[in-house]
Design a protein around this motif. Sequence first.
Motif, PDB file in Angstrom:
ATOM      1  N   ASN A  42       0.823  -1.215   0.000  1.00  0.00           N
ATOM      2  CA  ASN A  42       0.000   0.000   0.000  1.00  0.00           C
ATOM      3  C   ASN A  42       0.858   1.267   0.000  1.00  0.00           C
ATOM      4  N   ARG A  43       2.108   1.146  -0.384  1.00  0.00           N
ATOM      5  CA  ARG A  43       2.994   2.305  -0.460  1.00  0.00           C
ATOM      6  C   ARG A  43       3.563   2.429  -1.865  1.00  0.00           C
ATOM      7  N   ILE A  44       3.889   3.656  -2.212  1.00  0.00           N
ATOM      8  CA  ILE A  44       4.607   3.897  -3.459  1.00  0.00           C
ATOM      9  C   ILE A  44       5.893   4.637  -3.105  1.00  0.00           C
ATOM     10  N   ARG A  45       6.975   4.132  -3.666  1.00  0.00           N
ATOM     11  CA  ARG A  45       8.269   4.779  -3.506  1.00  0.00           C
ATOM     12  C   ARG A  45       8.627   5.395  -4.843  1.00  0.00           C
ATOM     13  N   ILE A  46       8.952   6.674  -4.807  1.00  0.00           N
ATOM     14  CA  ILE A  46       9.333   7.378  -6.031  1.00  0.00           C
ATOM     15  C   ILE A  46      10.769   7.847  -5.847  1.00  0.00           C
ATOM     16  N   GLU A  47      11.619   7.377  -6.735  1.00  0.00           N
ATOM     17  CA  GLU A  47      13.016   7.775  -6.696  1.00  0.00           C
ATOM     18  C   GLU A  47      13.268   8.749  -7.833  1.00  0.00           C
ATOM     19  N   GLU A  48      13.731   9.926  -7.470  1.00  0.00           N
ATOM     20  CA  GLU A  48      14.118  10.923  -8.459  1.00  0.00           C
ATOM     21  C   GLU A  48      15.618  10.738  -8.682  1.00  0.00           C
ATOM     22  N   VAL A  49      15.988  10.303  -9.867  1.00  0.00           N
ATOM     23  CA  VAL A  49      17.381   9.989 -10.175  1.00  0.00           C
ATOM     24  C   VAL A  49      17.921  11.089 -11.093  1.00  0.00           C
ATOM     25  N   ARG A  50      18.965  11.743 -10.611  1.00  0.00           N
ATOM     26  CA  ARG A  50      19.586  12.822 -11.379  1.00  0.00           C
ATOM     27  C   ARG A  50      20.947  12.355 -11.887  1.00  0.00           C
ATOM     28  N   LYS A  51      21.200  12.623 -13.147  1.00  0.00           N
ATOM     29  CA  LYS A  51      22.492  12.273 -13.746  1.00  0.00           C
ATOM     30  C   LYS A  51      23.343  13.524 -13.787  1.00  0.00           C
ATOM     31  N   PRO A  52      24.598  13.482 -13.481  1.00  0.00           N
ATOM     32  CA  PRO A  52      25.467  12.327 -13.357  1.00  0.00           C
ATOM     33  C   PRO A  52      25.399  11.655 -11.988  1.00  0.00           C
ATOM     34  N   GLY A  53      24.776  12.245 -11.013  1.00  0.00           N
ATOM     35  CA  GLY A  53      24.677  11.573  -9.718  1.00  0.00           C
ATOM     36  C   GLY A  53      23.637  12.251  -8.852  1.00  0.00           C
ATOM     37  N   GLY A  54      23.143  11.534  -7.890  1.00  0.00           N
ATOM     38  CA  GLY A  54      22.149  12.080  -6.978  1.00  0.00           C
ATOM     39  C   GLY A  54      20.835  11.356  -7.086  1.00  0.00           C
ATOM     40  N   ARG A  55      20.236  11.162  -5.937  1.00  0.00           N
ATOM     41  CA  ARG A  55      18.977  10.427  -5.897  1.00  0.00           C
ATOM     42  C   ARG A  55      18.218  10.873  -4.648  1.00  0.00           C
ATOM     43  N   ASP A  56      16.960  11.186  -4.824  1.00  0.00           N
ATOM     44  CA  ASP A  56      16.069  11.482  -3.696  1.00  0.00           C
ATOM     45  C   ASP A  56      14.944  10.466  -3.730  1.00  0.00           C
ATOM     46  N   THR A  57      14.503  10.043  -2.554  1.00  0.00           N
ATOM     47  CA  THR A  57      13.447   9.045  -2.451  1.00  0.00           C
ATOM     48  C   THR A  57      12.272   9.620  -1.673  1.00  0.00           C
ATOM     49  N   TYR A  58      11.075   9.385  -2.184  1.00  0.00           N
ATOM     50  CA  TYR A  58       9.833   9.843  -1.562  1.00  0.00           C
ATOM     51  C   TYR A  58       8.929   8.635  -1.392  1.00  0.00           C
ATOM     52  N   ILE A  59       8.266   8.541  -0.263  1.00  0.00           N
ATOM     53  CA  ILE A  59       7.340   7.434  -0.009  1.00  0.00           C
ATOM     54  C   ILE A  59       5.980   8.017   0.386  1.00  0.00           C
ATOM     55  N   PHE A  60       4.943   7.509  -0.277  1.00  0.00           N
ATOM     56  CA  PHE A  60       3.577   7.952  -0.018  1.00  0.00           C
ATOM     57  C   PHE A  60       2.676   6.729   0.105  1.00  0.00           C
ATOM     58  N   ASN A  61       1.534   6.917   0.725  1.00  0.00           N
ATOM     59  CA  ASN A  61       0.486   5.901   0.663  1.00  0.00           C
ATOM     60  C   ASN A  61       0.057   5.818  -0.796  1.00  0.00           C
ATOM     61  N   PHE A  62       0.023   4.611  -1.338  1.00  0.00           N
ATOM     62  CA  PHE A  62      -0.225   4.424  -2.763  1.00  0.00           C
ATOM     63  C   PHE A  62      -1.568   4.997  -3.202  1.00  0.00           C
ATOM     64  N   PHE A  63      -2.628   4.647  -2.503  1.00  0.00           N
ATOM     65  CA  PHE A  63      -3.962   5.076  -2.939  1.00  0.00           C
ATOM     66  C   PHE A  63      -4.185   6.561  -2.688  1.00  0.00           C
ATOM     67  N   ASP A  64      -3.612   7.108  -1.619  1.00  0.00           N
ATOM     68  CA  ASP A  64      -3.680   8.554  -1.411  1.00  0.00           C
ATOM     69  C   ASP A  64      -2.969   9.288  -2.540  1.00  0.00           C
ATOM     70  N   PHE A  65      -1.832   8.747  -2.961  1.00  0.00           N
ATOM     71  CA  PHE A  65      -1.079   9.340  -4.062  1.00  0.00           C
ATOM     72  C   PHE A  65      -1.908   9.348  -5.343  1.00  0.00           C
ATOM     73  N   LEU A  66      -2.533   8.215  -5.668  1.00  0.00           N
ATOM     74  CA  LEU A  66      -3.352   8.139  -6.883  1.00  0.00           C
ATOM     75  C   LEU A  66      -4.521   9.118  -6.834  1.00  0.00           C
ATOM     76  N   LEU A  67      -5.192   9.176  -5.696  1.00  0.00           N
ATOM     77  CA  LEU A  67      -6.359  10.050  -5.571  1.00  0.00           C
ATOM     78  C   LEU A  67      -5.986  11.526  -5.647  1.00  0.00           C
ATOM     79  N   VAL A  68      -4.881  11.908  -5.025  1.00  0.00           N
ATOM     80  CA  VAL A  68      -4.489  13.316  -5.066  1.00  0.00           C
ATOM     81  C   VAL A  68      -3.993  13.702  -6.464  1.00  0.00           C
ATOM     82  N   LEU A  69      -3.363  12.750  -7.162  1.00  0.00           N
ATOM     83  CA  LEU A  69      -2.948  12.995  -8.533  1.00  0.00           C
ATOM     84  C   LEU A  69      -4.169  13.203  -9.428  1.00  0.00           C
ATOM     85  N   GLU A  70      -5.169  12.356  -9.250  1.00  0.00           N
ATOM     86  CA  GLU A  70      -6.408  12.511 -10.018  1.00  0.00           C
ATOM     87  C   GLU A  70      -7.049  13.871  -9.746  1.00  0.00           C
TER      88      GLU A  70
END
Length: 149
Positions: free
Chosen positions: A76-104
């Motif tokens: 029930n979670r979604i992890r979103i990794e923002e990957v920047r080249k040449p380096g760097g990564r940020d990770t975000y975790i949200f409740n999956f269904f809350d994420f879908l509903l707020v996106l909608e």
Amino acid sequence: MKGTLKCSVNIELDGGDGEFIILDKDKSLTINIGLAAITLPNFFSDLIALSSGKQTKFKLDHYGSSDYYLFVRDSNRIRIEEVRKPGGRDTYIFNFFDFLLVLEKGFNKFFAKLRRDGVLPLSDDKDEFMCPINEDVINSFNRFSQSLK
């Protein structure tokens, strides 16, 4: 955590670049996209596949950049990794269904504004393929929205 997410959507109608911002009480994720007419139908289709269990992850490219976003569903979670080249990564975790509903909700507000501004529905003289918010984008969003019901 439920009810704390907010989403805003902005897509440039001239060039097709856009962003959607997911805000939580303690974090902010900005997802940048290019070529909205191509990116958004794939994005909505991938979200449907995540929610139906047909896939567990997908990659969202930011056209015109080597940066990308990796979306991974874990129960029930979604992890979103923002990957920047040449380096760097940020990770975000949200409740999956809350994420879908707020996106909608964010995209519904964006499309409603386009209707109020007279941009939607598209006029017949618009080049459908080149328009960042074309019929394919609208139909893919409607399928995504319907899948949440």
